[in-house]
Enzyme design. Structure first.
Site, PDB file in Angstrom:
ATOM      1  N   LYS A  29       0.817  -1.229  -0.086  1.00 33.33           N
ATOM      2  CA  LYS A  29       0.273  -0.158  -0.007  1.00 33.33           C
ATOM      3  C   LYS A  29       0.869   1.162  -0.263  1.00 33.33           C
ATOM      4  CE  LYS A  29      -2.437  -0.765   3.803  1.00 33.33           C
ATOM      5  NZ  LYS A  29      -2.235  -2.055   4.232  1.00 33.33           N
ATOM      6  N   ARG A 145      12.298 -10.863   3.352  1.00 34.10           N
ATOM      7  CA  ARG A 145      13.014  -9.572   3.257  1.00 34.10           C
ATOM      8  C   ARG A 145      14.273  -9.470   4.099  1.00 34.10           C
ATOM      9  NH1 ARG A 145       8.655  -5.257   3.891  1.00 34.10           N
ATOM     10  NH2 ARG A 145       8.453  -6.093   6.032  1.00 34.10           N
ATOM     11  N   ARG A 178      15.251  -8.140   9.841  1.00 34.04           N
ATOM     12  CA  ARG A 178      14.488  -7.423  10.863  1.00 34.04           C
ATOM     13  C   ARG A 178      13.855  -8.220  11.809  1.00 34.04           C
ATOM     14  NH1 ARG A 178      11.068  -2.521   8.775  1.00 34.04           N
ATOM     15  NH2 ARG A 178       9.711  -4.131   9.099  1.00 34.04           N
ATOM     16  N   ARG A 189       0.390  -9.953  13.058  1.00 35.09           N
ATOM     17  CA  ARG A 189      -0.382  -8.770  12.373  1.00 35.09           C
ATOM     18  C   ARG A 189      -1.483  -9.187  11.555  1.00 35.09           C
ATOM     19  NH1 ARG A 189       4.894  -6.591   9.402  1.00 35.09           N
ATOM     20  NH2 ARG A 189       5.668  -8.061  10.661  1.00 35.09           N
TER      21      ARG A 189
END
Ligand SMILES: [Zn+2]
Length: 238
Positions: A29, A145, A178, A189
């Site tokens: 987004k 990631r 991370r 989440r």
């Protein structure tokens, strides 16, 4: 923003009005909002930025929010709504704006609908676009990631691996993973998203000015789909 480049898209002659970008954590987004801002010349409004701005400027709303956050409490809907209301009274939103990460709850969505109807400055109704990506794909995006701490380039071990495993192509720095890019954090989440925000999508999908785009494609293809959905929604509404 990543360092990915994209071909220049000329700004379409369209008055975008209020645009709501919806989608689960990790669908992109924020990246899409940046492109829409550039293409349409309208601001992105995210509650995170609005909250930080109020705290930095020491507004009454910012002080109230900071007091709660310092006690480890969540900022309640009405405080968030008041900050959004103050942001929407600024002059740069006249041609439209992109809401990203707001409304996060059905309560915020209902407040926004009522506020937009009563706000004199609004001329166009809100349109909502949901970026849809399969949950398995989101998990790969997040857990895969890796970030270079020096040049901030973002890699993904599945879809955009570095040339040499574990190190940055640009400067050879060991890449970092991370601590909130884990499967456990993602699951948490998604749980919050499914209970709080999925009803917001349901709410807007019943209002007619709603489209879904497939987010499991290149960033450019997703942007093109969002812009054509926006054009259709605006033409249908006129
Ligand atoms: Zn680097």
């Amino acid at each position: 923003m990543t360092s990915e480049s994209r071909p220049h898209t000329p700004a379409p002659a369209l008055l975008p009005g209020p645009v709501l970008l919806l989608g689960a954590p990790g669908v992109g987004k924020g990246t899409q909002a940046q492109f829409l801002m550039a293409d349409f010349g309208i601001p992105q409004i995210s509650t995170g930025d609005t909250l930080r701005d109020n705290i930095a400027r020491g507004t009454d709303l910012g002080k109230a929010a900071k007091g709660l956050m310092d006690q480890g409490q969540l900022v309640p809907d009405d405080l968030v709504n008041d900050m959004v209301k103050a942001r929407l009274s600024q002059s740069d939103v006249e041609r439209g704006y992109i809401l990203d990460g707001y409304p996060r709850t059905l309560g915020q969505a209902e407040w926004l609908d009522a506020h937009l109807v009563s706000a004199a400055v609004e001329t166009l109704p809100l349109v909502a676009i949901n970026i849809r990506v399969d949950e398995q794909e989101l998990l790969r995006r997040i857990t895969g990631r890796r970030i270079c701490p020096v040049c901030k380039t973002i890699y993904n071990i599945y879809s955009k691996p570095p040339k040499k495993e574990g190190v940055c192509d640009n400067d050879g720095t060991p890449l970092q993973h991370r601590s909130d890019d884990t499967e456990e954090a993602f699951t948490e989440r998604m749980k919050a998203y499914n209970s709080l925000t999925a009803p917001v999508i349901e709410h807007y999908s019943h209002q007619g000015r709603f489209r879904e785009v497939d987010g499991a494609r290149s960033v450019e293809e997703v942007t093109a789909s969002i812009e054509s959905a926006l054009r259709e929604l605006r033409q249908a509404g006129e």
